[in-house]
Design a protein around this motif. Sequence first.
Motif, PDB file in Angstrom:
ATOM      1  N   SER A 214     -12.779 -12.253  -8.119  1.00 33.35           N
ATOM      2  CA  SER A 214     -12.459 -12.292  -9.549  1.00 33.35           C
ATOM      3  C   SER A 214     -11.897 -10.971 -10.046  1.00 33.35           C
ATOM      4  CB  SER A 214     -13.717 -12.652 -10.359  1.00 33.35           C
ATOM      5  OG  SER A 214     -14.773 -11.753 -10.077  1.00 33.35           O
ATOM      6  N   HIS A 215     -11.729  -9.993  -9.159  1.00 32.70           N
ATOM      7  CA  HIS A 215     -11.207  -8.683  -9.529  1.00 32.70           C
ATOM      8  C   HIS A 215     -10.064  -8.310  -8.593  1.00 32.70           C
ATOM      9  CE1 HIS A 215     -14.840  -7.871 -11.954  1.00 32.70           C
ATOM     10  NE2 HIS A 215     -15.515  -8.384 -10.948  1.00 32.70           N
ATOM     11  N   ARG A 216      -9.162  -7.471  -9.068  1.00 34.47           N
ATOM     12  CA  ARG A 216      -8.220  -6.860  -8.139  1.00 34.47           C
ATOM     13  C   ARG A 216      -9.017  -5.893  -7.260  1.00 34.47           C
ATOM     14  NH1 ARG A 216      -4.836  -1.938 -10.975  1.00 34.47           N
ATOM     15  NH2 ARG A 216      -6.642  -0.888 -11.913  1.00 34.47           N
ATOM     16  N   ASP A 217      -8.443  -5.546  -6.110  1.00 32.13           N
ATOM     17  CA  ASP A 217      -9.192  -4.764  -5.132  1.00 32.13           C
ATOM     18  C   ASP A 217      -9.728  -3.458  -5.714  1.00 32.13           C
ATOM     19  OD1 ASP A 217     -10.302  -4.313  -2.608  1.00 32.13           O
ATOM     20  OD2 ASP A 217      -8.522  -3.271  -1.884  1.00 32.13           O
ATOM     21  N   ALA A 218      -8.926  -2.804  -6.530  1.00 36.58           N
ATOM     22  CA  ALA A 218      -9.335  -1.516  -7.091  1.00 36.58           C
ATOM     23  C   ALA A 218     -10.522  -1.615  -8.028  1.00 36.58           C
ATOM     24  CB  ALA A 218      -8.163  -0.858  -7.817  1.00 36.58           C
ATOM     25  N   ASP A 219     -10.798  -2.825  -8.545  1.00 35.72           N
ATOM     26  CA  ASP A 219     -11.839  -3.002  -9.561  1.00 35.72           C
ATOM     27  C   ASP A 219     -13.081  -3.722  -9.054  1.00 35.72           C
ATOM     28  OD1 ASP A 219     -10.136  -1.803 -11.421  1.00 35.72           O
ATOM     29  OD2 ASP A 219      -9.200  -3.717 -11.928  1.00 35.72           O
TER      30      ASP A 219
ATOM     31  N   LEU B 121      -7.548   8.493  -0.775  1.00 35.05           N
ATOM     32  CA  LEU B 121      -8.751   7.928  -0.160  1.00 35.05           C
ATOM     33  C   LEU B 121      -8.920   6.439  -0.459  1.00 35.05           C
ATOM     34  CD1 LEU B 121     -11.485  10.689  -0.677  1.00 35.05           C
ATOM     35  CD2 LEU B 121     -10.660   9.793   1.504  1.00 35.05           C
ATOM     36  N   ARG B 122      -7.935   5.822  -1.120  1.00 38.02           N
ATOM     37  CA  ARG B 122      -8.072   4.399  -1.450  1.00 38.02           C
ATOM     38  C   ARG B 122      -8.070   3.556  -0.177  1.00 38.02           C
ATOM     39  NH1 ARG B 122      -2.711   5.597  -1.870  1.00 38.02           N
ATOM     40  NH2 ARG B 122      -1.195   4.030  -1.128  1.00 38.02           N
ATOM     41  N   ASP B 123      -8.521   2.314  -0.316  1.00 36.65           N
ATOM     42  CA  ASP B 123      -8.579   1.413   0.826  1.00 36.65           C
ATOM     43  C   ASP B 123      -7.173   1.028   1.277  1.00 36.65           C
ATOM     44  OD1 ASP B 123      -9.828  -0.042   2.787  1.00 36.65           O
ATOM     45  OD2 ASP B 123     -10.833  -1.438   1.427  1.00 36.65           O
ATOM     46  N   ARG B 124      -7.070   0.557   2.504  1.00 36.03           N
ATOM     47  CA  ARG B 124      -5.794   0.084   3.022  1.00 36.03           C
ATOM     48  C   ARG B 124      -5.302  -1.108   2.196  1.00 36.03           C
ATOM     49  NH1 ARG B 124      -4.971  -3.740   7.999  1.00 36.03           N
ATOM     50  NH2 ARG B 124      -2.700  -3.806   8.098  1.00 36.03           N
ATOM     51  N   GLU B 125      -4.032  -1.101   1.850  1.00 31.90           N
ATOM     52  CA  GLU B 125      -3.439  -2.170   1.071  1.00 31.90           C
ATOM     53  C   GLU B 125      -2.924  -3.264   2.006  1.00 31.90           C
ATOM     54  OE1 GLU B 125      -0.545  -0.314  -1.435  1.00 31.90           O
ATOM     55  OE2 GLU B 125      -2.042   0.901  -2.483  1.00 31.90           O
ATOM     56  N   LEU B 126      -3.282  -4.523   1.720  1.00 28.11           N
ATOM     57  CA  LEU B 126      -2.999  -5.627   2.628  1.00 28.11           C
ATOM     58  C   LEU B 126      -1.805  -6.478   2.215  1.00 28.11           C
ATOM     59  CD1 LEU B 126      -6.643  -6.793   3.392  1.00 28.11           C
ATOM     60  CD2 LEU B 126      -5.170  -5.294   4.749  1.00 28.11           C
ATOM     61  N   GLY B 127      -1.192  -6.186   1.087  1.00 30.24           N
ATOM     62  CA  GLY B 127       0.003  -6.904   0.693  1.00 30.24           C
ATOM     63  C   GLY B 127      -0.242  -8.397   0.539  1.00 30.24           C
ATOM     64  N   ILE B 128       0.632  -9.222   1.152  1.00 25.43           N
ATOM     65  CA  ILE B 128       0.528 -10.678   0.988  1.00 25.43           C
ATOM     66  C   ILE B 128      -0.722 -11.257   1.635  1.00 25.43           C
ATOM     67  CG2 ILE B 128       3.027 -10.953   0.821  1.00 25.43           C
ATOM     68  CD1 ILE B 128       2.939 -12.093   3.695  1.00 25.43           C
TER      69      ILE B 128
ATOM     70  N   TYR C  45       0.903  -2.551  12.896  1.00 24.96           N
ATOM     71  CA  TYR C  45       1.295  -3.723  12.100  1.00 24.96           C
ATOM     72  C   TYR C  45       1.185  -3.428  10.605  1.00 24.96           C
ATOM     73  CZ  TYR C  45       0.972  -8.148   9.642  1.00 24.96           C
ATOM     74  OH  TYR C  45       1.159  -9.158   8.729  1.00 24.96           O
ATOM     75  N   ARG C  46       2.279  -3.714   9.874  1.00 21.50           N
ATOM     76  CA  ARG C  46       2.308  -3.531   8.424  1.00 21.50           C
ATOM     77  C   ARG C  46       2.570  -4.886   7.773  1.00 21.50           C
ATOM     78  NH1 ARG C  46       6.252  -0.202   8.130  1.00 21.50           N
ATOM     79  NH2 ARG C  46       5.013   1.720   8.055  1.00 21.50           N
ATOM     80  N   PRO C  47       1.593  -5.458   7.057  1.00 20.57           N
ATOM     81  CA  PRO C  47       1.838  -6.733   6.380  1.00 20.57           C
ATOM     82  C   PRO C  47       2.853  -6.544   5.258  1.00 20.57           C
ATOM     83  CG  PRO C  47      -0.284  -5.837   5.728  1.00 20.57           C
ATOM     84  CD  PRO C  47       0.231  -4.953   6.816  1.00 20.57           C
ATOM     85  N   PRO C  48       3.676  -7.540   4.977  1.00 19.31           N
ATOM     86  CA  PRO C  48       4.631  -7.412   3.875  1.00 19.31           C
ATOM     87  C   PRO C  48       3.937  -6.997   2.577  1.00 19.31           C
ATOM     88  CG  PRO C  48       5.102  -9.381   5.161  1.00 19.31           C
ATOM     89  CD  PRO C  48       3.799  -8.838   5.687  1.00 19.31           C
ATOM     90  N   GLY C  49       4.443  -5.912   1.990  1.00 13.12           N
ATOM     91  CA  GLY C  49       3.855  -5.406   0.756  1.00 13.12           C
ATOM     92  C   GLY C  49       2.607  -4.568   0.961  1.00 13.12           C
ATOM     93  N   GLY C  50       2.197  -4.356   2.214  1.00 12.89           N
ATOM     94  CA  GLY C  50       0.961  -3.629   2.489  1.00 12.89           C
ATOM     95  C   GLY C  50       1.190  -2.399   3.361  1.00 12.89           C
ATOM     96  N   GLU C  51       0.114  -1.919   3.960  1.00 15.85           N
ATOM     97  CA  GLU C  51       0.145  -0.696   4.749  1.00 15.85           C
ATOM     98  C   GLU C  51      -0.300  -0.956   6.187  1.00 15.85           C
ATOM     99  OE1 GLU C  51      -1.065   3.073   2.133  1.00 15.85           O
ATOM    100  OE2 GLU C  51      -2.617   1.528   2.139  1.00 15.85           O
TER     101      GLU C  51
END
Length: 243
Positions: A35-40, A99-106, A134-140
């Motif tokens: 129910s939240h975006r990852d940052a929240d 220090l944020r978490d890895r971004e997973l994109g799609i 491996y880099r997911p589209p839109g991610g890291e």
Amino acid sequence: MAEMATLWIVRHGESTANVAASAAEAAGSELIDLSHRDADVPLSDTGREQAQATARWLAGLPEDRRPDVAVVSPYLRAVQTADLALDGTGIPVSRDERLRDRELGILDGLTAHGVRRRYPDEAARRDRLGKFYYRPPGGEAWTDVALRLRALLGDLRRDHEGRRVLLFGHDALVFLTRYLVEGLTEEELMALTRRYVIANCSVTGWSADADGRLRPDVFNDVGHLHAQGARPTREDEVHAEPV
């Protein structure tokens, strides 16, 4: 090269997303109920207990071992962990987006089953390239996270030479701090990720030796949680050991 006297990194306490992800994987679902975006994403009640146990661990350190400064991921679960763990210590705290978490994109919000069902080509590409590159589209990729973490560690070495630094971050950041500080290869790093799950509120740390080089002290340690009576999460039952 300038070096810190001690470096620790603590993974955030159990979050509501950790709970939801475990439930979704167990049920064979494609989507994680978020129910939240990852940052929240906030801490769960168990995560708050773990952070409070970490506070008691910090309070019990000898004066000459206590952190001089703390640097925290801006994601809410890490901020809440640091707030609880550092309450009343007077340790200066700053936030750093590196220090944020890895971004997973799609792939964000999907279980492993969901990735295979919805993005079979991406699952195949990940298998071909390997977890590290491996880099997911839109991610890291893990390498992208390593680049920003490498920059942060360089700043910490310059700004906090001879001091004790405590980081609050995420599981991938723990693995990658080992990779960078200890000069691991891709193969050595990936072997660690296959063997270990980084436990919530686990402590990983290094201390400078006589030559001023950081050497590992402890990895993925949750002894303080058990000692303080905090409820362990399932991840706390996996391997944790001194190094």
